[in-house]
Design a protein around this motif. Structure first.
Motif, PDB file in Angstrom:
ATOM      1  N   TRP A 167       3.391  -1.920   0.087  1.00  0.00           N
ATOM      2  CA  TRP A 167       3.504  -0.790   1.016  1.00  0.00           C
ATOM      3  C   TRP A 167       4.902  -0.712   1.622  1.00  0.00           C
ATOM      4  O   TRP A 167       5.500   0.372   1.716  1.00  0.00           O
ATOM      5  CB  TRP A 167       2.453  -0.931   2.121  1.00  0.00           C
ATOM      6  CG  TRP A 167       2.368   0.246   3.048  1.00  0.00           C
ATOM      7  CD1 TRP A 167       2.977   0.397   4.261  1.00  0.00           C
ATOM      8  CD2 TRP A 167       1.641   1.456   2.818  1.00  0.00           C
ATOM      9  NE1 TRP A 167       2.670   1.613   4.804  1.00  0.00           N
ATOM     10  CE2 TRP A 167       1.849   2.281   3.947  1.00  0.00           C
ATOM     11  CE3 TRP A 167       0.834   1.915   1.785  1.00  0.00           C
ATOM     12  CZ2 TRP A 167       1.273   3.548   4.060  1.00  0.00           C
ATOM     13  CZ3 TRP A 167       0.257   3.166   1.892  1.00  0.00           C
ATOM     14  CH2 TRP A 167       0.475   3.963   3.020  1.00  0.00           C
ATOM     15  N   ALA A 168       5.431  -1.861   2.038  1.00  0.00           N
ATOM     16  CA  ALA A 168       6.746  -1.873   2.686  1.00  0.00           C
ATOM     17  C   ALA A 168       7.830  -1.370   1.734  1.00  0.00           C
ATOM     18  O   ALA A 168       8.663  -0.524   2.113  1.00  0.00           O
ATOM     19  CB  ALA A 168       7.070  -3.276   3.177  1.00  0.00           C
ATOM     20  N   GLU A 169       7.852  -1.864   0.496  1.00  0.00           N
ATOM     21  CA  GLU A 169       8.906  -1.453  -0.425  1.00  0.00           C
ATOM     22  C   GLU A 169       8.777   0.013  -0.805  1.00  0.00           C
ATOM     23  O   GLU A 169       9.796   0.709  -0.976  1.00  0.00           O
ATOM     24  CB  GLU A 169       8.886  -2.339  -1.675  1.00  0.00           C
ATOM     25  CG  GLU A 169       9.242  -3.789  -1.376  1.00  0.00           C
ATOM     26  CD  GLU A 169      10.120  -4.417  -2.421  1.00  0.00           C
ATOM     27  OE1 GLU A 169      11.322  -4.109  -2.458  1.00  0.00           O
ATOM     28  OE2 GLU A 169       9.599  -5.241  -3.192  1.00  0.00           O
ATOM     29  N   LEU A 170       7.561   0.507  -0.921  1.00  0.00           N
ATOM     30  CA  LEU A 170       7.386   1.920  -1.240  1.00  0.00           C
ATOM     31  C   LEU A 170       7.861   2.827  -0.106  1.00  0.00           C
ATOM     32  O   LEU A 170       8.228   3.981  -0.342  1.00  0.00           O
ATOM     33  CB  LEU A 170       5.915   2.217  -1.545  1.00  0.00           C
ATOM     34  CG  LEU A 170       5.390   1.716  -2.898  1.00  0.00           C
ATOM     35  CD1 LEU A 170       3.880   1.908  -2.984  1.00  0.00           C
ATOM     36  CD2 LEU A 170       6.082   2.435  -4.054  1.00  0.00           C
ATOM     37  N   HIS A 171       7.860   2.300   1.126  1.00  0.00           N
ATOM     38  CA  HIS A 171       8.275   3.103   2.274  1.00  0.00           C
ATOM     39  C   HIS A 171       9.653   2.707   2.806  1.00  0.00           C
ATOM     40  O   HIS A 171      10.048   3.137   3.895  1.00  0.00           O
ATOM     41  CB  HIS A 171       7.232   2.989   3.394  1.00  0.00           C
ATOM     42  CG  HIS A 171       5.935   3.678   3.073  1.00  0.00           C
ATOM     43  ND1 HIS A 171       4.950   3.077   2.314  1.00  0.00           N
ATOM     44  CD2 HIS A 171       5.477   4.921   3.392  1.00  0.00           C
ATOM     45  CE1 HIS A 171       3.940   3.910   2.175  1.00  0.00           C
ATOM     46  NE2 HIS A 171       4.226   5.036   2.813  1.00  0.00           N
ATOM     47  N   GLY A 172      10.371   1.896   2.034  1.00  0.00           N
ATOM     48  CA  GLY A 172      11.726   1.525   2.438  1.00  0.00           C
ATOM     49  C   GLY A 172      11.787   0.649   3.661  1.00  0.00           C
ATOM     50  O   GLY A 172      12.788   0.664   4.394  1.00  0.00           O
ATOM     51  N   LEU A 173      10.743  -0.141   3.915  1.00  0.00           N
ATOM     52  CA  LEU A 173      10.698  -1.012   5.089  1.00  0.00           C
ATOM     53  C   LEU A 173      11.137  -2.419   4.702  1.00  0.00           C
ATOM     54  O   LEU A 173      10.941  -2.850   3.567  1.00  0.00           O
ATOM     55  CB  LEU A 173       9.273  -1.048   5.650  1.00  0.00           C
ATOM     56  CG  LEU A 173       8.699   0.308   6.087  1.00  0.00           C
ATOM     57  CD1 LEU A 173       7.210   0.176   6.397  1.00  0.00           C
ATOM     58  CD2 LEU A 173       9.459   0.830   7.296  1.00  0.00           C
ATOM     59  N   PRO A 174      11.717  -3.177   5.627  1.00  0.00           N
ATOM     60  CA  PRO A 174      12.175  -4.533   5.305  1.00  0.00           C
ATOM     61  C   PRO A 174      10.993  -5.449   4.980  1.00  0.00           C
ATOM     62  O   PRO A 174       9.943  -5.383   5.626  1.00  0.00           O
ATOM     63  CB  PRO A 174      12.899  -4.984   6.580  1.00  0.00           C
ATOM     64  CG  PRO A 174      12.304  -4.142   7.671  1.00  0.00           C
ATOM     65  CD  PRO A 174      11.989  -2.823   7.042  1.00  0.00           C
ATOM     66  N   ILE A 175      11.181  -6.312   3.992  1.00  0.00           N
ATOM     67  CA  ILE A 175      10.103  -7.229   3.620  1.00  0.00           C
ATOM     68  C   ILE A 175      10.404  -8.666   4.036  1.00  0.00           C
ATOM     69  O   ILE A 175       9.587  -9.559   3.806  1.00  0.00           O
ATOM     70  CB  ILE A 175       9.832  -7.187   2.105  1.00  0.00           C
ATOM     71  CG1 ILE A 175      11.046  -7.656   1.319  1.00  0.00           C
ATOM     72  CG2 ILE A 175       9.406  -5.798   1.663  1.00  0.00           C
ATOM     73  CD1 ILE A 175      10.768  -7.870  -0.167  1.00  0.00           C
TER      74      ILE A 175
END
Length: 565
Positions: free
Chosen positions: A90-98
């Motif tokens: 979910w994070a990578e699909l929404h450009g959020l830091p992992i």
């Protein structure tokens, strides 16, 4: 639902949740199984799920689905990472830091309080998935379960958008989507193989283990005496053997120097040439087999991993780098001596299939070199290459492998230079990959898998070290582009056999590098053998960017794995 359409599904303790676009359905109780089974039979949809928990539920209820979209498998394809839990997807699909995903009970005393919002909403105000949902809170009720399925639907749409934008050498959106389908199906196959297991003749397995390490040991003292006996068979070849530990590589090298065997390391292939002339080396190599059986594939391994005549381990369709299938419990590194214990059950046979010269044939396909493609028409690809270069077959083989994996020496190095003029398109494909690797640029395989290259060193790094690191990246890149594509080809083949073999009650029970083992009824053995050949041709037609490339496999019907040629 429509024929062959997308259906997102999530499973909780009391039932299932299904999402199709804006429609949401919760089915509780025993009706849940019937709904899924009937939908599969009538519509054969492409089921969308987060991870292996759903196919495990399907398998436990005897439901065999044809198609799926595994979000974790597609994530690994797109982003070139192995970790693929819902929070990361979910994070990578929404450009959020992992690097700092929210966690359950997270408390940072040095920062301002985090607004976590409504705990019944799966997405936090900061855009990340709520950690307690990721940890399983979505199973608490049907309402939460359907929200989880809806998130899976949305994630699939975002993944599809990423696939639509892919481009590269021989790569387009159509091919990327095809890879998403086959990678997902491979994860489904992995779930089925893990549940079914590999047939094992336990009595024969115990015989083999006993031939190396003796009868079962019942306490530590007995095990130590057994080890001492094995060690003595090697050390007896020395006049003075006190203090030598055969499990210590430095001790082994020093021991070998005493019998005039001076080698940079003690790998088996280095020692094999000395085996016939030096008894100590023969005893050492024999000891190693027994030691490996004892420590890794002994009675304890048998007791822990084999039950009801089946060896079971966890399977994954991707190792995260080259995309190779992997397995635990020794399924992927079973010693050759143990293969005689892998036996079909009464009334059944194995159909064993092994791809021939897959990497160079894949190189011909992904590069589009028509001269090299012509070489694939031969059962032995290296023979026409050798004839074209005017060298022996063995030299041509080493040169081709060196081109794919980085460097050769001596006479084969001259042949490698000959490849540049004889097959310029194939060599350019490899050289371009190596150049990108040396520069630290990420690549994508022909199927769309991201090949991540590690970062370049600090500008102050010693220039010699930088050159060594760059050369290493270059070798890795050219290797990964071929190995990754070969892994993609193999998985398309495996899932095609899975799909086509169902009508003959044939099931894939092992995927080992380039080898398939299919369990089938005795009366269908020959039909399944032919089917495996047909599936290989279908795979070549569907997967290969070039229609003229010929892929070959050695396929036989056998009772035990050891019977394969």
């Amino acid at each position: 639902m429509v024929q062959g359409g997308l259906v997102a599904i999530a499973v909780h303790d009391g039932g299932i949740a299904i999402v199709v676009e804006a429609d949401r359905i919760v089915v509780d109780g025993p009706d849940a199984v019937d709904v899924v089974r009937e939908a599969e039979a009538a519509l054969t949809p492409r089921w969308v799920w987060w991870s292996a928990a759903t196919p495990s539920w399907l398998d436990a209820h005897g439901i065999r689905v044809a198609k799926c979209w595994d979000l974790a498998a597609v994530h690994r394809l797109i982003y070139g990472r192995w970790q693929a839990d819902p929070a990361i997807i979910w994070a990578e699909l929404h450009g959020l830091p992992i690097d700092r995903l929210p966690s359950v009970g997270q408390l940072d005393l040095l920062s301002d309080p985090i607004d976590v919002g409504d705990p019944d909403v799966p997405v936090q105000p900061d855009g990340h998935l709520r950690p307690e949902w990721v940890d399983g809170a979505w199973r608490d009720s049907g309402d939460r379960c359907v929200e989880w399925a809806a998130l899976a639907w949305n994630a699939r749409e975002l993944q599809a958008e990423r696939l639509d934008s892919m481009s590269g050498p021989r790569l387009d959106a159509r091919r990327a989507h095809a890879s998403a389908h086959s990678e997902s199906a491979a994860e489904l196959l992995c779930c089925e193989m893990g549940a079914a297991g590999l047939p094992i003749d336990v009595a024969r397995a115990e015989e083999i283990i006993g031939s190396f390490v003796g009868p079962r040991q019942h306490n530590e003292q007995d095990e130590q005496r057994s080890r001492d006996r094995r060690d003595a068979a090697v050390l007896s070849h020395l006049t003075h053997a006190e203090g030598i530990d055969l499990r210590n590589p430095a001790h082994v090298k020093a021991m070998l120097r005493r019998v005039a065997v001076d080698v940079p390391d003690t790998r088996a292939w280095r020692l094999e040439p000395f085996r016939e002339s030096i008894p100590l080396v023969d005893a050492l190599l024999t000891w190693r087999k027994a030691e490996r059986i004892s420590t890794t594939f002994g009675y304890r391994w048998l007791d822990e991993h084999v039950s009801n005549g089946r060896l079971r381990g966890d399977w994954s369709a991707s190792d995260g780098a080259a995309g190779r299938m992997t397995a635990s419990a020794g399924l992927h590194n079973l010693p050759a001596d143990m293969r005689d214990a892998v036996a079909a059950e009464s009334g059944r046979v194995f159909v064993r299939a092994d791809l021939g010269q897959i990497e160079p044939r894949v190189l011909a396909a992904v590069s589009g070199d028509h001269a090299f493609i012509l070489a694939t028409e031969d059962d032995d690809l290296y023979a026409p290459v050798a004839a074209r270069l005017g060298v022996d077959r063995s030299i041509a083989k080493v040169a081709v492998l060196g081109a794919m994996y980085g460097g050769t020496t001596g006479e084969s190095a001259n042949a490698l230079r000959g490849l540049e003029s004889a097959y310029p398109v194939a060599m350019k494909f490899l050289n371009d990959a190596a150049e990108a690797g040396r520069a630290g640029r990420d690549l994508r395989t022909v199927g769309g898998r991201l090949v991540r290259l590690w970062s370049r060193p600090d500008p102050d790094t010693d220039p010699d070290q930088e050159r060594r690191v760059a050369a290493s990246r270059g070798r890795y890149a050219r290797n990964a582009m071929i190995q990754g594509a070969a892994a993609e080809f193999f998985k398309v083949w495996a899932v095609t056999v899975r799909a086509r073999g169902a009508a003959l009650d044939a099931h894939v029970v092992l995927c080992l590098h380039d080898e398939l083992l299919v369990d089938a009824p005795v009366e269908h053995g020959e039909a399944v053998r032919q089917l495996v050949h047909h599936c290989l041709q279908e795979t070549a037609f569907r997967w290969s960017p070039e229609p003229g490339v010929r892929f070959v496999a050695d396929v036989s019907v056998i009772a035990r794995w050891s019977h394969a040629k």
